[in-house]
Design an enzyme around this catalytic site. Structure first.
Site, PDB file in Angstrom:
ATOM      1  N   ARG A 125       0.806  -1.230   0.000  1.00 10.07           N
ATOM      2  CA  ARG A 125       0.000   0.000   0.000  1.00 10.07           C
ATOM      3  C   ARG A 125       0.836   1.275   0.000  1.00 10.07           C
ATOM      4  O   ARG A 125       0.386   2.325   0.447  1.00 10.07           O
ATOM      5  CB  ARG A 125      -0.986   0.002   1.178  1.00 10.07           C
ATOM      6  N   LYS A 147       3.686  11.101 -11.574  1.00 13.85           N
ATOM      7  CA  LYS A 147       2.968  10.150 -12.422  1.00 13.85           C
ATOM      8  C   LYS A 147       3.799   8.878 -12.573  1.00 13.85           C
ATOM      9  O   LYS A 147       4.946   8.924 -13.021  1.00 13.85           O
ATOM     10  CB  LYS A 147       2.719  10.739 -13.811  1.00 13.85           C
ATOM     11  N   GLU A 189      11.494  17.164 -25.003  1.00 11.28           N
ATOM     12  CA  GLU A 189      10.690  17.627 -23.868  1.00 11.28           C
ATOM     13  C   GLU A 189      11.152  19.004 -23.405  1.00 11.28           C
ATOM     14  O   GLU A 189      10.344  19.812 -22.926  1.00 11.28           O
ATOM     15  CB  GLU A 189      10.768  16.623 -22.719  1.00 11.28           C
ATOM     16  N   LYS A 231       7.739  22.648 -14.865  1.00  8.55           N
ATOM     17  CA  LYS A 231       6.818  21.539 -14.630  1.00  8.55           C
ATOM     18  C   LYS A 231       6.287  21.576 -13.201  1.00  8.55           C
ATOM     19  O   LYS A 231       5.093  21.343 -12.968  1.00  8.55           O
ATOM     20  CB  LYS A 231       7.474  20.195 -14.919  1.00  8.55           C
ATOM     21  N   GLU A 241      -4.423  16.431 -12.281  1.00  2.00           N
ATOM     22  CA  GLU A 241      -5.068  16.713 -13.565  1.00  2.00           C
ATOM     23  C   GLU A 241      -6.573  16.917 -13.419  1.00  2.00           C
ATOM     24  O   GLU A 241      -7.376  16.365 -14.171  1.00  2.00           O
ATOM     25  CB  GLU A 241      -4.782  15.595 -14.578  1.00  2.00           C
ATOM     26  N   ARG A 246      -2.685  20.839 -16.000  1.00  6.65           N
ATOM     27  CA  ARG A 246      -1.577  19.911 -16.205  1.00  6.65           C
ATOM     28  C   ARG A 246      -1.600  19.290 -17.602  1.00  6.65           C
ATOM     29  O   ARG A 246      -0.573  18.840 -18.108  1.00  6.65           O
ATOM     30  CB  ARG A 246      -1.603  18.819 -15.129  1.00  6.65           C
ATOM     31  N   ASN A 250       1.116  18.011 -22.013  1.00 11.40           N
ATOM     32  CA  ASN A 250       1.001  16.966 -23.027  1.00 11.40           C
ATOM     33  C   ASN A 250       1.020  17.519 -24.448  1.00 11.40           C
ATOM     34  O   ASN A 250       0.547  16.858 -25.380  1.00 11.40           O
ATOM     35  CB  ASN A 250      -0.272  16.143 -22.798  1.00 11.40           C
ATOM     36  N   HIS A 253       1.719  15.250 -27.390  1.00 14.03           N
ATOM     37  CA  HIS A 253       1.614  13.877 -26.917  1.00 14.03           C
ATOM     38  C   HIS A 253       0.413  13.118 -27.487  1.00 14.03           C
ATOM     39  O   HIS A 253       0.449  11.892 -27.571  1.00 14.03           O
ATOM     40  CB  HIS A 253       1.566  13.852 -25.390  1.00 14.03           C
ATOM     41  N   HIS A 257       1.793   9.812 -28.699  1.00 11.35           N
ATOM     42  CA  HIS A 257       1.427   8.521 -28.128  1.00 11.35           C
ATOM     43  C   HIS A 257       0.861   7.594 -29.203  1.00 11.35           C
ATOM     44  O   HIS A 257       1.092   6.369 -29.157  1.00 11.35           O
ATOM     45  CB  HIS A 257       0.409   8.706 -27.009  1.00 11.35           C
ATOM     46  N   HIS A 270      10.302   7.748 -26.822  1.00 11.55           N
ATOM     47  CA  HIS A 270       9.217   8.645 -26.423  1.00 11.55           C
ATOM     48  C   HIS A 270       9.492  10.077 -26.876  1.00 11.55           C
ATOM     49  O   HIS A 270       8.612  10.742 -27.443  1.00 11.55           O
ATOM     50  CB  HIS A 270       9.026   8.598 -24.905  1.00 11.55           C
TER      51      HIS A 270
END
Length: 363
Positions: A125, A147, A189, A231, A241, A246, A250, A253, A257, A270
């Protein structure tokens, strides 16, 4: 010993943490951890490329400082961000006696950080988690903001969590060992931050092409510090988000993606996919009348100078659209794109005609 250290504080109440950036900082990893945890058991997660370069030496430093260390190396590459690999990690951690007092230390690039962070968030946990990013892309992007996650076969990062690290330690000297392709991918980036948030930073990149291309440590320290600060400013305002702010991170992206997925996460890195995606997104912004051709040309020029004029993968347009509809920014069955209105500012745009999306693939 490390030289001048730049520190970026990510202010998230009880989840706040520091990002320390500099040249030679990896040598101070034991002190960095001791200042932030009472643990004496570290599960170090890395990959086969980074293990011999940095993770073995870092583990030795920790052992010498009295830590119990278990080192686990996964196969390099995006395919390690899978259910099968994280299950293997859970079982290794169980076998090695990891418990709620253990910490997870990710030493490597974005794949390692995402995977290790998800293992930390989900085992017992939740374990304390530290990032030691060794690629430019990880230092300026994936190691910051909490993330973590793994991929499903048809969707990148679809299984994951928000799990903030207790600290991030960036050593820009690690850039010297990066293959050129990996280094360039990270710069995509960096360019993104200039386009979406900071016109002055974009101009700084334009003015320092030569130093960036030779990986000057002082320039890199500033680039990483500024990227992390930009960032962090966004994450502090929209950690999970919820407000849409936020989502600006992206930029490129939604296209990118889709390119990664169509290439089965093997054809493009990436950052390369993001570079191609930014080109398409800027082209889309031109088609929609949001920016002029000069703005498009300026981004193209910077990407070219950094050897990042990556073309979209050749694929059926409808297949790419289908993948885009799986994007997390999709709402009520409608695609939404992060598009610039000028260098330094972007907005979330809905109701984009599919004909314009498809035409934007021709960069």
């Amino acid at each position: 010993m490390p030289g001048k250290i730049e520190t970026v504080r990510v202010a998230l109440a009880e989840r706040s943490y520091d990002i320390e950036i500099g040249s030679g900082t990896l040598a101070a990893l034991p002190e960095f951890l001791r200042a932030r945890t009472d643990s004496d058991h570290a599960v170090v997660i890395t990959d086969g490329n980074v293990e011999g370069l940095y993770a073995d030496a870092a583990s030795d430093l920790l052992v010498g400082d009295g830590w119990e260390v278990d080192l686990f190396a996964v196969d390099p590459g995006e395919t390690s961000k899978s259910v099968e690999v994280v299950e293997e990690l859970w079982n290794v951690m169980l076998d090695e006696g990891a418990d709620r007092k253990s910490i997870v230390v990710a030493i490597g690039g974005g794949v390692v950080g995402d995977l290790a962070g998800f293992a930390a968030a989900s085992f017992a946990r939740g374990l304390e988690f530290f990032q030691v990013p060794t690629t430019l892309l990880a230092q300026v992007d994936s190691s910051v903001g909490g993330k973590v996650g793994i991929n499903l076969p048809g969707a990148k990062n679809m299984v994951g969590a928000f799990w903030q690290p207790r600290g991030v330690l960036c050593d820009v000297d690690a850039m010297q060992s990066l293959p050129d392709r990996e280094y360039r991918a990270g710069l995509a980036e960096v360019v993104k931050y200039g386009v979406i948030l900071d016109a002055d930073f974009f101009a700084y990149l334009e003015a320092n092409i030569e130093a960036i291309n030779v990986r000057d440590a002082a320039i890199l320290t500033h680039i990483v510090q500024r990227s992390c600060r930009l960032k962090a400013d966004v994450v502090e305002q929209d950690e999970r988000e919820l407000t849409g702010l936020r989502a600006s991170l992206n930029y490129g992206h939604t296209f990118g993606h889709a390119f990664e997925a169509i290439g089965e996460y093997e054809e493009l890195l990436h950052g390369e996919a993001v570079a191609a995606g930014m080109r398409c997104a800027m082209q889309l912004a031109v088609r929609l009348g949001r920016v002029d051709e000069a703005t498009y040309a300026r981004q193209e020029s910077l990407l070219s100078a950094l050897n990042l004029l990556v073309d979209p993968l050749e694929a059926d347009g409808q297949d790419l659209l289908r993948l885009m509809y799986r994007d997390k920014k999709t709402a009520a069955g409608k695609l939404r794109f992060i598009l610039p209105s000028r260098i330094g500012h972007v907005e979330l745009v809905s109701d984009v005609p599919e004909i314009d999306i498809l035409a934007s693939l021709e960069v």
